[in-house]
Write a protein that holds these residues in place. Structure first.
Motif, PDB file in Angstrom:
ATOM      1  N   ILE A  64       0.874  -1.185   0.000  1.00 42.39           N
ATOM      2  CA  ILE A  64       0.000   0.000   0.000  1.00 42.39           C
ATOM      3  C   ILE A  64       0.908   1.231   0.000  1.00 42.39           C
ATOM      4  O   ILE A  64       1.462   1.630   1.023  1.00 42.39           O
ATOM      5  N   ARG A  65       1.070   1.818  -1.175  1.00 38.86           N
ATOM      6  CA  ARG A  65       2.029   2.920  -1.362  1.00 38.86           C
ATOM      7  C   ARG A  65       1.267   4.235  -1.537  1.00 38.86           C
ATOM      8  O   ARG A  65       1.172   4.771  -2.643  1.00 38.86           O
ATOM      9  N   ILE A  66       0.686   4.718  -0.472  1.00 44.78           N
ATOM     10  CA  ILE A  66      -0.153   5.933  -0.539  1.00 44.78           C
ATOM     11  C   ILE A  66       0.292   6.884   0.568  1.00 44.78           C
ATOM     12  O   ILE A  66      -0.214   6.835   1.697  1.00 44.78           O
ATOM     13  N   PRO A  67       1.246   7.772   0.296  1.00 47.33           N
ATOM     14  CA  PRO A  67       1.735   8.684   1.336  1.00 47.33           C
ATOM     15  C   PRO A  67       0.634   9.564   1.946  1.00 47.33           C
ATOM     16  O   PRO A  67       0.713   9.917   3.128  1.00 47.33           O
ATOM     17  N   ARG A  68      -0.397   9.881   1.141  1.00 51.20           N
ATOM     18  CA  ARG A  68      -1.448  10.790   1.623  1.00 51.20           C
ATOM     19  C   ARG A  68      -2.177  10.217   2.831  1.00 51.20           C
ATOM     20  O   ARG A  68      -2.724  10.981   3.651  1.00 51.20           O
ATOM     21  N   LEU A  69      -2.174   8.897   3.006  1.00 48.85           N
ATOM     22  CA  LEU A  69      -2.851   8.287   4.152  1.00 48.85           C
ATOM     23  C   LEU A  69      -2.308   8.820   5.467  1.00 48.85           C
ATOM     24  O   LEU A  69      -3.055   8.996   6.438  1.00 48.85           O
ATOM     25  N   ARG A  70      -1.029   9.063   5.519  1.00 45.24           N
ATOM     26  CA  ARG A  70      -0.395   9.436   6.786  1.00 45.24           C
ATOM     27  C   ARG A  70      -0.696  10.863   7.215  1.00 45.24           C
ATOM     28  O   ARG A  70      -0.378  11.250   8.336  1.00 45.24           O
ATOM     29  N   GLU A  71      -1.311  11.644   6.346  1.00 43.40           N
ATOM     30  CA  GLU A  71      -1.647  13.035   6.685  1.00 43.40           C
ATOM     31  C   GLU A  71      -2.987  13.155   7.397  1.00 43.40           C
ATOM     32  O   GLU A  71      -3.313  14.206   7.939  1.00 43.40           O
ATOM     33  N   ALA A  72      -3.779  12.089   7.389  1.00 43.36           N
ATOM     34  CA  ALA A  72      -5.133  12.143   7.961  1.00 43.36           C
ATOM     35  C   ALA A  72      -5.108  11.867   9.461  1.00 43.36           C
ATOM     36  O   ALA A  72      -4.134  11.350  10.019  1.00 43.36           O
ATOM     37  N   ASP A  73      -6.216  12.202  10.108  1.00 46.09           N
ATOM     38  CA  ASP A  73      -6.376  11.937  11.536  1.00 46.09           C
ATOM     39  C   ASP A  73      -6.951  10.550  11.801  1.00 46.09           C
ATOM     40  O   ASP A  73      -6.748   9.970  12.864  1.00 46.09           O
ATOM     41  N   LEU A  74      -7.717  10.019  10.845  1.00 47.06           N
ATOM     42  CA  LEU A  74      -8.361   8.710  11.016  1.00 47.06           C
ATOM     43  C   LEU A  74      -8.507   8.077   9.641  1.00 47.06           C
ATOM     44  O   LEU A  74      -8.885   8.755   8.683  1.00 47.06           O
ATOM     45  N   ARG A  75      -8.220   6.774   9.549  1.00 47.16           N
ATOM     46  CA  ARG A  75      -8.281   6.064   8.270  1.00 47.16           C
ATOM     47  C   ARG A  75      -9.233   4.874   8.403  1.00 47.16           C
ATOM     48  O   ARG A  75      -9.102   4.056   9.336  1.00 47.16           O
ATOM     49  N   ILE A  76     -10.168   4.749   7.454  1.00 50.63           N
ATOM     50  CA  ILE A  76     -11.196   3.710   7.483  1.00 50.63           C
ATOM     51  C   ILE A  76     -11.190   2.981   6.139  1.00 50.63           C
ATOM     52  O   ILE A  76     -11.278   3.617   5.083  1.00 50.63           O
ATOM     53  N   PHE A  77     -11.116   1.627   6.178  1.00 55.02           N
ATOM     54  CA  PHE A  77     -11.189   0.810   4.963  1.00 55.02           C
ATOM     55  C   PHE A  77     -12.323  -0.199   5.113  1.00 55.02           C
ATOM     56  O   PHE A  77     -12.708  -0.571   6.219  1.00 55.02           O
TER      57      PHE A  77
END
Length: 498
Positions: free
Chosen positions: A33-46
């Motif tokens: 999973i190569r998505i740097p933008r994920l790390r900028e969020a406060d909460l991640r939901i899949f």
């Protein structure tokens, strides 16, 4: 982003099973999973579209001619940990692939690595229960519900998923109006993730659109869709986003090309969702990567055309992302009134109906007593149905006793267990004539040393601020037969419980 706002990222379908096991090894877990933008969020939901468990085997009925079964070993959760995933939604058509025991096991593995889950449970009530997470100064509630696989639906006695049919939008309103209103007491924002629609759909069907609107009307701040394995556009309804389908984020589909995908960053402020950022992603064979440069711009422009079909403008940013600005309208009062789930009903079940019995300002309309025969010390369960003959002027408590038909044979079940109706949740001072209220309450047995083999009869009491208002015996009986006890007193006639 100022301190009053938080950012939530919604990703699409993630399948950790099948070929993903060896693809993760071939590529290296950190390269999946190569998505740097994920790390900028406060909460991640899949959306977790598999079951992570060792229990069970293929063959769970799915009502399909050639069903797919997706299972992942627990070590595959490392992929979600590396992506810093916080919550997975599990109400979908694959979490039940290996049976109820695997559903329960999956939650254990997710808990062990600190990833929250929502949408499945030991009972229907648990499956529909939202997960709430504190993010900065805000509390976010997330529901997960499936509309694709009724055979995996949880019931009162069977583990499974939260499930509602698309063909019955009124059911969605009935289920979610009280639940969203209830969770609003502890949450600032409410998101509803829905697994809906047929595989391969490029645009949602009319039923999905209608249900999406019902969820916003019920109080959701946003609707987060998956299921089609295809990106579908963003609709803005009443100033609130409906992401109809986020597509596949991580899948093991064998392909030499990248499938269009994306993640969705929802920025939430005081009024709800203020904007949605689309970050273009390419989903390959067991991996996904964030697109950059001209490739990102082209992908976002293509996605903007999907949004335009809903009248939604997705602006393309200099970095090739998409941006939808939204302005939530003011919430109006939600009707019907948000009483706790299970506290009211449209009618008394036929097998519970009795001749209405007046007790003070209330009327008892129906009774269910279970079990009708006991062979061990256990709780007696009383389900009762009531209405208000007139608007109550005070808070009245109801109580039930199961007493020996021959006085003094032993103490009663349910002593000192009078309570506000609906298990303390709906005091009678708030009752309205014309509404049927439901109470479900257990009667505790006496100590085992005091038990006798005897027939018990149910009685009902109403207590007001000044004490007992009324008491009546009811034609409802249960029979206690303990093999370790000698026969005691029965009524002179044949026991009613036989």
């Amino acid at each position: 982003m100022d301190g009053s706002q938080v950012e939530i990222i919604w990703g699409g379908d993630v399948n950790l099973g099948r070929r993903q096991h060896f693809r993760a090894v071939e590529l290296g877990f950190e390269n999946v999973i190569r998505i740097p933008r994920l790390r900028e969020a406060d909460l991640r939901i899949f959306n977790l579209e598999c079951v992570v468990a060792l229990a069970g085997e293929q063959g769970s009925p799915k009502g399909e001619g050639g069903p797919f079964y997706f299972r992942a070993r627990p070590d595959m959760l490392r992929l979600l940990e590396l992506a810093e995933c916080n919550i997975v939604t599990t109400a979908n058509n694959h979490s039940g692939d290996y049976g109820p025991d695997a559903i329960a096991e999956q939650k254990m593995w997710l808990d062990s690595v600190g990833i929250g889950s929502v949408g499945s449970g030991e009972t229907q009530e648990e499956a529909f229960r939202p997960i709430v997470r504190r993010v900065g100064n805000s509390r976010i509630a997330v529901f997960s519900v499936d509309a694709t696989q009724p055979l995996f639906a949880a019931s009162a006695t069977r583990p499974g998923n939260a499930f509602l049919p698309l063909k019955d939008p009124d059911a969605w309103t009935k289920v979610f109006v009280p639940r969203i209103a209830s969770v609003r007491s502890v949450a600032d924002h409410v998101l509803v993730a829905v697994h809906w629609g047929a595989n391969g759909e490029e645009v949602p069907g009319a039923a999905e659109v209608k249900v999406g609107h019902r969820l916003i009307d019920a109080g959701a701040d946003a609707v987060l869709g998956t299921s089609a394995h295809k990106l579908q556009g963003i609709e803005v309804y009443r100033g609130r986003p409906i992401i109809h389908d986020a597509g596949d984020l991580l899948f093991d589909r064998v392909s030499q090309s990248l499938e269009p995908s994306g993640i969705f960053a929802l920025r939430l402020g005081a009024g709800g969702v203020n904007s949605v950022e689309f970050v273009p992603v390419g989903a390959g064979y067991g991996f996904c990567k964030q697109l950059e440069g001209a490739e990102a711009t082209a992908a976002t422009r293509a996605y903007a055309e999907k949004c335009a079909k809903f009248g939604t403008t997705l602006a393309v940013t200099p970095e090739g992302h998409g941006l939808v600005e939204v302005r939530p309208d003011a919430r109006t009062a939600i009707k019907p009134s948000a009483l706790p789930v299970g506290c009211t009903t449209d009618r008394v079940p036929p097998d519970a109906e009795i001749e209405p019995l007046r007790l003070g300002p209330l009327r008892l309309l129906g009774i269910r007593l279970n079990p009708r025969r006991m062979t061990e010390r256990q709780m007696l369960w009383v389900e009762s149905f009531w209405d208000a003959a007139e608007r109550p002027d005070a808070d009245y408590r109801i109580g039930f006793l199961a007493e020996p038909v021959i006085k003094g044979a032993m103490p009663a079940w349910g002593r000192s267990m009078d309570h506000d109706p609906c298990d303390w949740r709906v005091p009678t001072s708030g009752w309205s004539p014309g509404t049927i209220y439901r109470d479900f309450y257990g009667l505790r047995p006496p100590p085992i040393s005091q038990l006798k083999n005897v027939e018990l009869q149910l009685s009902v009491m109403l207590l007001g601020p000044e004490g007992k208002v009324a008491r009546h015996r009811l034609p409802h009986f249960t029979l206690l037969i303990l093999q370790s006890k000698s026969a005691a007193a029965f009524s002179s006639e044949a026991p009613h419980g036989t």
